[in-house]
Write a protein that holds these residues in place. Structure first.
Motif, PDB file in Angstrom:
ATOM      1  N   THR A  41       7.569   3.998  -2.992  1.00 25.64           N
ATOM      2  CA  THR A  41       7.009   5.851  -3.641  1.00 25.64           C
ATOM      3  C   THR A  41       8.059   6.134  -2.815  1.00 25.64           C
ATOM      4  N   LEU A  42       8.616   6.005  -2.510  1.00 27.78           N
ATOM      5  CA  LEU A  42      10.222   6.596  -1.788  1.00 27.78           C
ATOM      6  C   LEU A  42      10.924   6.169  -2.764  1.00 27.78           C
ATOM      7  N   ASP A  43      10.920   5.293  -3.190  1.00 26.27           N
ATOM      8  CA  ASP A  43      11.912   4.049  -4.358  1.00 26.27           C
ATOM      9  C   ASP A  43      11.653   4.980  -5.602  1.00 26.27           C
ATOM     10  N   LYS A  44      10.710   5.151  -6.226  1.00 32.91           N
ATOM     11  CA  LYS A  44      10.333   5.550  -7.056  1.00 32.91           C
ATOM     12  C   LYS A  44      10.618   6.605  -7.531  1.00 32.91           C
ATOM     13  N   VAL A  45      10.294   7.732  -7.089  1.00 33.68           N
ATOM     14  CA  VAL A  45      10.260   9.754  -6.878  1.00 33.68           C
ATOM     15  C   VAL A  45      11.850   9.658  -6.729  1.00 33.68           C
ATOM     16  N   SER A  46      12.989   9.063  -5.897  1.00 32.41           N
ATOM     17  CA  SER A  46      14.366   8.836  -6.146  1.00 32.41           C
ATOM     18  C   SER A  46      15.084   8.709  -7.518  1.00 32.41           C
ATOM     19  N   GLY A  47      13.788   7.967  -7.685  1.00 32.00           N
ATOM     20  CA  GLY A  47      14.512   7.040  -9.251  1.00 32.00           C
ATOM     21  C   GLY A  47      14.350   8.548 -10.324  1.00 32.00           C
ATOM     22  N   VAL A  48      12.770   8.784 -10.058  1.00 33.00           N
ATOM     23  CA  VAL A  48      13.204   9.586 -11.138  1.00 33.00           C
ATOM     24  C   VAL A  48      13.186  11.176 -10.686  1.00 33.00           C
ATOM     25  N   LEU A  49      13.691  11.868  -9.728  1.00 31.74           N
ATOM     26  CA  LEU A  49      15.131  12.641  -9.065  1.00 31.74           C
ATOM     27  C   LEU A  49      16.061  12.900  -9.328  1.00 31.74           C
ATOM     28  N   ALA A  50      16.848  11.081  -9.977  1.00 30.76           N
ATOM     29  CA  ALA A  50      17.952  11.323 -10.760  1.00 30.76           C
ATOM     30  C   ALA A  50      18.802  12.393  -9.143  1.00 30.76           C
ATOM     31  N   GLY A  51      18.858  12.180  -7.650  1.00 30.35           N
ATOM     32  CA  GLY A  51      19.891  13.162  -7.610  1.00 30.35           C
ATOM     33  C   GLY A  51      19.718  14.612  -6.922  1.00 30.35           C
ATOM     34  N   ARG A  52      18.394  14.686  -7.131  1.00 28.55           N
ATOM     35  CA  ARG A  52      18.093  16.427  -7.173  1.00 28.55           C
ATOM     36  C   ARG A  52      17.418  15.942  -5.766  1.00 28.55           C
ATOM     37  N   PRO A  53      17.169  17.395  -4.933  1.00 24.17           N
ATOM     38  CA  PRO A  53      16.192  17.350  -3.665  1.00 24.17           C
ATOM     39  C   PRO A  53      14.956  17.242  -4.181  1.00 24.17           C
ATOM     40  N   LEU A  54      14.341  16.681  -3.627  1.00 24.81           N
ATOM     41  CA  LEU A  54      12.205  16.832  -3.742  1.00 24.81           C
ATOM     42  C   LEU A  54      12.846  18.495  -2.639  1.00 24.81           C
ATOM     43  N   ASP A  55      11.963  19.248  -3.394  1.00 20.87           N
ATOM     44  CA  ASP A  55      11.515  20.543  -2.500  1.00 20.87           C
ATOM     45  C   ASP A  55       9.833  20.678  -1.894  1.00 20.87           C
ATOM     46  N   TRP A  56       8.951  20.074  -3.078  1.00 16.09           N
ATOM     47  CA  TRP A  56       7.471  20.788  -2.391  1.00 16.09           C
ATOM     48  C   TRP A  56       6.269  19.174  -2.494  1.00 16.09           C
ATOM     49  N   LEU A  57       6.296  19.327  -1.687  1.00 15.40           N
ATOM     50  CA  LEU A  57       4.891  17.933  -2.080  1.00 15.40           C
ATOM     51  C   LEU A  57       2.985  18.674  -1.918  1.00 15.40           C
ATOM     52  N   VAL A  58       2.715  18.009  -3.195  1.00 10.27           N
ATOM     53  CA  VAL A  58       1.745  18.591  -3.531  1.00 10.27           C
ATOM     54  C   VAL A  58       0.201  17.731  -3.444  1.00 10.27           C
ATOM     55  N   ASN A  59      -1.097  17.886  -2.690  1.00  9.95           N
ATOM     56  CA  ASN A  59      -2.251  16.851  -2.442  1.00  9.95           C
ATOM     57  C   ASN A  59      -3.290  17.671  -3.957  1.00  9.95           C
ATOM     58  N   THR A  60      -3.644  16.506  -4.779  1.00 11.98           N
ATOM     59  CA  THR A  60      -4.671  17.232  -5.398  1.00 11.98           C
ATOM     60  C   THR A  60      -6.154  17.345  -4.456  1.00 11.98           C
ATOM     61  N   HIS A  61      -6.257  16.592  -3.426  1.00 13.15           N
ATOM     62  CA  HIS A  61      -7.351  15.482  -2.526  1.00 13.15           C
ATOM     63  C   HIS A  61      -6.477  14.397  -1.449  1.00 13.15           C
ATOM     64  N   CYS A  62      -7.364  14.925  -0.781  1.00 14.40           N
ATOM     65  CA  CYS A  62      -6.839  14.096   1.070  1.00 14.40           C
ATOM     66  C   CYS A  62      -7.864  12.925   1.415  1.00 14.40           C
ATOM     67  N   HIS A  63      -7.500  12.168   0.072  1.00 15.32           N
ATOM     68  CA  HIS A  63      -7.736  10.673   0.090  1.00 15.32           C
ATOM     69  C   HIS A  63      -7.091   9.755   0.543  1.00 15.32           C
ATOM     70  N   SER A  64      -7.123   8.847   1.123  1.00 16.79           N
ATOM     71  CA  SER A  64      -5.255   7.954   1.406  1.00 16.79           C
ATOM     72  C   SER A  64      -4.631   7.825   0.897  1.00 16.79           C
ATOM     73  N   ASP A  65      -5.465   7.793  -0.247  1.00 17.72           N
ATOM     74  CA  ASP A  65      -4.057   6.846  -1.478  1.00 17.72           C
ATOM     75  C   ASP A  65      -3.660   8.049  -2.146  1.00 17.72           C
TER      76      ASP A  65
END
Ligand SMILES: [Zn+2]
Length: 300
Positions: A41-65
């Motif tokens: 997950t970290l690799d995939k997200v970093s790939g999309v961010l292309a060097g930008r930092p991630l500022d905010w993580l939001v969940n639609t709901h709290c299930h393990s997936d």
């Protein structure tokens, strides 16, 4: 199909999709996948961010997936973490039954959050304007996020192209069914062009998707045991994906060791060990969802 500031990383059934919203001011990630696959997950997200930092993580709901990568994402990016308002008591208490964790043989690293999001809250994410909407049913605390200007709906597990997330039977069954119907009706009233679901690719034939979900819902309304069987099978396939395989000759002992199966069997089915194993595995094998190879069950 999607504005360039909206990037969707389509995953699988063990990991919810990640939606990355890249704006001039900030970057936002919706849902963090399953804990086992957090490195990916970290690799995939970093790939999309292309060097930008991630500022905010939001969940639609709290299930393990959907929240399984929260701890890892927060550790990697030191980002703000926001969860739906009504999930906060469960996360504060880390209620393993209500969160379907050890109760259902699922795992999630405990995480902390900074604040909560309530229905009606509005945000600028990815240079688009989004509104949080209550989407109770599958998870009574779930939120969906709607961007009117682009006709985009981030639907979590409230609506997929062919269905929606499992509904638990039990004393609150009618409340959950009614809430699910109301949520689908809410979505039907929104001017949605594209749905970005929690699982599966984005889709535009929203009307057909809603019709399929309404049909499934009607079947659940008619028959509680159908809900029971559906939950057992979906949870079992999830665990099989998580564990990668399970020995056929350990199946009945496994089912007895996981509270969800034991509970459901006692409350609704009253089957002996072998009959319970046959009920769960038989249908799944016939439909091709799982396979038996060299004495092991694997998810197809
Ligand atoms: Zn869910």
């Amino acid at each position: 199909m999607l504005p360039s500031c909206v990037r969707v990383i389509v995953r699988d059934w063990l990991n919810a999709n990640h939606i990355v919203l890249i704006g001039r001011q900030r970057t936002v990630l919706i849902d963090s996948g399953y804990g086992r696959d957090a490195t990916q997950t970290l690799d995939k997200v970093s790939g999309v961010l292309a060097g930008r930092p991630l500022d905010w993580l939001v969940n639609t709901h709290c299930h393990s997936d959907h929240m399984g990568g929260n701890a890892a994402v927060r550790a990697a990016h030191a980002c703000r973490v926001s969860i739906p308002r009504d999930e906060a008591p469960l996360i504060d208490a880390w209620d393993e039954e209500a969160l379907w964790l050890s109760y259902a043989d699922q795992r999630c690293e405990r995480f902390s959050f900074d604040d909560t999001i309530a229905p009606g809250d509005e945000f600028d994410w990815g240079d688009l304007h989004w509104r949080a909407i209550a989407a109770p049913g599958h998870d009574m605390a779930a939120l969906i996020f709607f961007c009117e200007e682009a006709g985009l709906l981030i639907s979590g597990d409230a609506l997929w192209e062919n269905s929606f997330g499992i509904l638990l039977p039990g004393p609150d069954r009618v409340t959950r069914l009614e809430a699910t119907r109301a949520t689908l009706e809410t979505i039907a009233r929104l001017p949605v062009h594209t749905v970005i679901p929690g699982h599966g690719p984005s889709f535009t034939d929203v009307k057909a998707a809603l019709e399929r979900s309404m049909q499934r819902l009607a079947a659940f309304e008619r028959d509680e045991l159908r809900m029971v069987r559906h939950v057992l099978k979906v949870m079992f396939v999830f665990s099989l994906m998580d564990r990668r395989r399970l020995a056929v000759n350990e199946l009945d002992v496994y089912l007895e060791s996981v509270p969800l199966y034991a509970d459901f069997n006692r409350r609704y089915l009253g089957l002996d060990r072998k009959a319970l194993a046959d009920l769960i595995v038989g249908d799944l094998e016939r439909s091709g969802a799982i396979r038996r190879i060299d004495g092991f069950l694997i998810a197809a």
